[in-house]
Motif scaffolding. Structure first.
Motif, PDB file in Angstrom:
ATOM      1  N   LYS A  21     -14.809   0.555  54.165  1.00  0.00           N
ATOM      2  CA  LYS A  21     -13.908  -0.444  53.824  1.00  0.00           C
ATOM      3  C   LYS A  21     -14.290  -0.507  52.448  1.00  0.00           C
ATOM      4  N   VAL A  22     -12.963  -0.386  51.252  1.00  0.00           N
ATOM      5  CA  VAL A  22     -13.343  -0.877  50.092  1.00  0.00           C
ATOM      6  C   VAL A  22     -12.261  -2.154  50.073  1.00  0.00           C
ATOM      7  N   ALA A  23     -12.974  -3.165  49.345  1.00  0.00           N
ATOM      8  CA  ALA A  23     -11.731  -4.160  48.692  1.00  0.00           C
ATOM      9  C   ALA A  23     -11.425  -5.074  49.972  1.00  0.00           C
ATOM     10  N   GLY A  24     -12.314  -4.950  51.231  1.00  0.00           N
ATOM     11  CA  GLY A  24     -11.797  -5.795  52.419  1.00  0.00           C
ATOM     12  C   GLY A  24     -11.036  -4.542  53.424  1.00  0.00           C
ATOM     13  N   LYS A  25     -10.360  -3.426  52.878  1.00  0.00           N
ATOM     14  CA  LYS A  25      -9.318  -3.195  54.062  1.00  0.00           C
ATOM     15  C   LYS A  25     -10.028  -1.889  53.445  1.00  0.00           C
ATOM     16  N   SER A  26      -9.968  -0.911  55.110  1.00  0.00           N
ATOM     17  CA  SER A  26     -10.322   0.274  55.374  1.00  0.00           C
ATOM     18  C   SER A  26      -9.444   1.626  54.067  1.00  0.00           C
ATOM     19  N   ILE A  27     -10.165   2.682  53.482  1.00  0.00           N
ATOM     20  CA  ILE A  27      -9.492   3.342  52.666  1.00  0.00           C
ATOM     21  C   ILE A  27      -8.149   3.658  53.357  1.00  0.00           C
ATOM     22  N   VAL A  28      -8.038   4.336  55.007  1.00  0.00           N
ATOM     23  CA  VAL A  28      -6.318   4.724  55.536  1.00  0.00           C
ATOM     24  C   VAL A  28      -5.375   3.429  55.165  1.00  0.00           C
ATOM     25  N   HIS A  29      -6.132   2.286  55.313  1.00  0.00           N
ATOM     26  CA  HIS A  29      -5.135   1.829  55.341  1.00  0.00           C
ATOM     27  C   HIS A  29      -4.809   1.048  53.889  1.00  0.00           C
ATOM     28  N   TRP A  30      -5.263   1.056  53.224  1.00  0.00           N
ATOM     29  CA  TRP A  30      -4.783   0.726  51.611  1.00  0.00           C
ATOM     30  C   TRP A  30      -3.703   2.248  51.012  1.00  0.00           C
ATOM     31  N   LEU A  31      -3.947   2.728  51.588  1.00  0.00           N
ATOM     32  CA  LEU A  31      -3.626   4.068  51.827  1.00  0.00           C
ATOM     33  C   LEU A  31      -2.170   3.896  52.143  1.00  0.00           C
ATOM     34  N   ILE A  32      -1.887   3.738  53.417  1.00  0.00           N
ATOM     35  CA  ILE A  32      -1.037   3.075  54.014  1.00  0.00           C
ATOM     36  C   ILE A  32      -0.075   2.264  53.213  1.00  0.00           C
ATOM     37  N   LYS A  33      -0.340   0.955  53.034  1.00  0.00           N
ATOM     38  CA  LYS A  33       0.691   0.195  52.496  1.00  0.00           C
ATOM     39  C   LYS A  33       0.370   0.993  51.404  1.00  0.00           C
ATOM     40  N   ASP A  34      -0.010   1.055  49.808  1.00  0.00           N
ATOM     41  CA  ASP A  34       0.565   1.905  49.197  1.00  0.00           C
ATOM     42  C   ASP A  34       1.435   2.678  49.531  1.00  0.00           C
ATOM     43  N   ILE A  35       1.293   3.819  49.595  1.00  0.00           N
ATOM     44  CA  ILE A  35       3.352   4.507  51.046  1.00  0.00           C
ATOM     45  C   ILE A  35       3.887   3.823  51.429  1.00  0.00           C
ATOM     46  N   ALA A  36       3.979   3.243  52.234  1.00  0.00           N
ATOM     47  CA  ALA A  36       5.415   2.031  52.411  1.00  0.00           C
ATOM     48  C   ALA A  36       5.439   0.876  51.133  1.00  0.00           C
ATOM     49  N   ASP A  37       4.240   1.106  49.665  1.00  0.00           N
ATOM     50  CA  ASP A  37       5.295   0.337  49.094  1.00  0.00           C
ATOM     51  C   ASP A  37       6.648   1.206  48.227  1.00  0.00           C
ATOM     52  N   VAL A  38       5.831   3.047  48.235  1.00  0.00           N
ATOM     53  CA  VAL A  38       6.244   3.533  47.730  1.00  0.00           C
ATOM     54  C   VAL A  38       7.977   4.244  48.122  1.00  0.00           C
ATOM     55  N   CYS A  39       7.714   3.700  49.635  1.00  0.00           N
ATOM     56  CA  CYS A  39       8.996   4.531  50.311  1.00  0.00           C
ATOM     57  C   CYS A  39      10.228   3.309  49.823  1.00  0.00           C
ATOM     58  N   GLY A  40      10.081   1.831  50.174  1.00  0.00           N
ATOM     59  CA  GLY A  40      11.116   1.270  49.692  1.00  0.00           C
ATOM     60  C   GLY A  40      11.857   1.358  51.209  1.00  0.00           C
ATOM     61  N   GLU A  41      11.227   0.928  52.474  1.00  0.00           N
ATOM     62  CA  GLU A  41      12.063   1.342  53.180  1.00  0.00           C
ATOM     63  C   GLU A  41      11.216   1.302  54.723  1.00  0.00           C
ATOM     64  N   PRO A  42      11.885   0.710  56.517  1.00  0.00           N
ATOM     65  CA  PRO A  42      10.467   1.172  56.814  1.00  0.00           C
ATOM     66  C   PRO A  42       9.642   1.741  57.264  1.00  0.00           C
ATOM     67  N   ILE A  43       9.139   1.961  57.627  1.00  0.00           N
ATOM     68  CA  ILE A  43       8.210   3.258  58.296  1.00  0.00           C
ATOM     69  C   ILE A  43       8.549   3.285  59.903  1.00  0.00           C
ATOM     70  N   GLN A  44       8.713   4.453  60.436  1.00  0.00           N
ATOM     71  CA  GLN A  44       8.848   3.793  62.111  1.00  0.00           C
ATOM     72  C   GLN A  44       7.772   4.134  62.296  1.00  0.00           C
ATOM     73  N   GLU A  45       7.055   5.327  62.244  1.00  0.00           N
ATOM     74  CA  GLU A  45       5.580   5.662  63.223  1.00  0.00           C
ATOM     75  C   GLU A  45       4.909   6.890  62.054  1.00  0.00           C
ATOM     76  N   ILE A  46       3.802   6.868  62.513  1.00  0.00           N
ATOM     77  CA  ILE A  46       2.446   7.056  61.420  1.00  0.00           C
ATOM     78  C   ILE A  46       1.181   7.872  63.101  1.00  0.00           C
ATOM     79  N   GLY A  47       1.128   8.815  62.458  1.00  0.00           N
ATOM     80  CA  GLY A  47       0.733  10.171  63.081  1.00  0.00           C
ATOM     81  C   GLY A  47      -0.542  10.122  62.771  1.00  0.00           C
ATOM     82  N   PHE A  48      -1.902   9.847  63.043  1.00  0.00           N
ATOM     83  CA  PHE A  48      -3.045  10.073  62.580  1.00  0.00           C
ATOM     84  C   PHE A  48      -4.094  10.944  62.924  1.00  0.00           C
ATOM     85  N   VAL A  49      -3.885  12.736  62.558  1.00  0.00           N
ATOM     86  CA  VAL A  49      -5.072  13.324  62.549  1.00  0.00           C
ATOM     87  C   VAL A  49      -6.619  13.684  62.490  1.00  0.00           C
TER      88      VAL A  49
END
Length: 352
Positions: A21-49
């Motif tokens: 965690k950094v600033a209260g959220k996990s690294i991958v959580h912040w990353l997904i939030k940032d990507i969602a902002d760039v997409c500008g539309e709903p994300i249907q599914e996320i696959g974690f490898v």
């Protein structure tokens, strides 16, 4: 995110690197939030490898996907055979518009995703391009070359590890081609080789520039990333000092989690303190302290302190520490007059 995170040890011996965690959220959580902002539309599914991280980790990842309205799916890469192989482990997600991201990097950007192109490769200008994979592009802003760690200058636009593909089906086909024909580079199946094949068939990739690229490859870089997230999203963390009495000074920006107890402390700037941590008589700046710790009489800066750490120090000067989960500095049995055993639950204290 199936790697072992060896450069982040001891912090990754009990926690997968993308879930630190950094600033209260996990690294991958912040990353997904940032990507969602760039997409500008709903994300249907996320696959974690992932590797075999266990049910608790997988449940946390599913919850992160739900936080952006997506369905989370877990896939395993049991043998490390490169980035191309890792992506193919999630082949059922490679349908239609796909974003691929390696979960040890964060970014800040203001551009909107251009879905008219066959693909977008996120890049950032760097001072030492010989340490990175870079791209070259022509006057039409179309990428012409991918160059891995160039020995001579060809470009200063480094690939940061986030990609958009208009056709997940094409990406799957090109990755499978590498495996079917055993086309490896440095012993692994590489995503860049698949992209070269796609480009040679006429597909066009464009660079997506980011304003800031934040690496989480080691503990010092992660501490810096924590600082930048607190600065970039400072409005999210404003006013945390109002929760504590007059014995506590908070120099913002800081993140302070739920159930945190502070007494006679100076905290900040750029400090994150995880849930249920207790600090007394401490002075902390530019540091990450994770959850459920008990820390007294302690001073540090530019440090990373893991989960469930117990410290009862006598430190009068601030120092730098990298201290893993469950560490303790409590003294145990005295062997003789000149030797004292210091018991560390899992990891040893590292000072610089």
């Amino acid at each position: 995110m199936a790697g072992m995170g060896k450069r982040m040890r001891p912090h990754t011996l009990t926690t997968p690197k993308p879930l630190i965690k950094v600033a209260g959220k996990s690294i991958v959580h912040w990353l997904i939030k940032d990507i969602a902002d760039v997409c500008g539309e709903p994300i249907q599914e996320i696959g974690f490898v992932v590797g075999r991280f266990g049910d608790a980790v997988e449940s946390e990842l599913i919850d992160i996907a739900k936080s952006v309205g997506a369905e989370g799916k877990i896939f395993y890469q049991d043998v490390a055979e490169g980035t191309g192989h890792a992506i193919l482990c999630a082949r059922e997600c490679l349908k239609g518009d796909v974003i691929v991201a390696f979960a040890d990097t964060l970014f800040r950007t203001h551009f909107n995703l251009d879905k008219t192109k066959d693909g977008v490769i996120w890049v950032h200008k760097v001072e030492n391009p010989s340490s990175f994979g870079v791209v070259k592009y022509n006057q039409d802003n179309i990428i012409t070359d991918f160059v891995e760690k160039p020995t001579e200058f060809v470009s200063d636009l480094a690939i940061i590890g986030i990609y958009y593909f208009k056709s997940g089906e094409t990406l799957e086909s090109e990755l499978q081609y590498l495996i079917d024909n055993n086309l490896k580079e440095k012993g692994e199946y590489q995503l860049t080789n698949a992209m070269e094949n796609m480009k040679s068939k006429g597909m066009q990739f464009v660079p997506g520039a980011v304003d800031e690229w934040l690496d989480c490859g080691n503990y010092a870089a992660t501490v810096y990333t924590n600082q930048r997230v607190l600065v970039n999203k400072s409005s999210d963390f404003a006013g945390v000092g109002s929760r504590f009495d007059e014995s506590v000074t908070i120099i913002e920006p800081c993140f302070i989690g739920d159930g945190v107890s502070l007494k006679n402390c100076q905290i900040g700037p750029f400090v994150s303190i995880g849930n249920k941590t207790v600090l007394e008589n401490c002075k902390i700046s530019n540091s990450i302290i994770q959850e459920s710790g008990s820390i007294q009489n302690f001073r540090c800066h530019d440090s990373m302190i893991g989960n469930s750490v117990v410290i009862n120090g006598t430190h009068t000067e601030s120092q730098v520490y990298s201290l893993g989960d469950f560490s303790s500095d409590r003294k145990s049995t005295r062997l003789n007059s000149s030797h004292t055993v210091i018991s560390y639950a899992v990891f040893c204290l590292k000072k610089k």
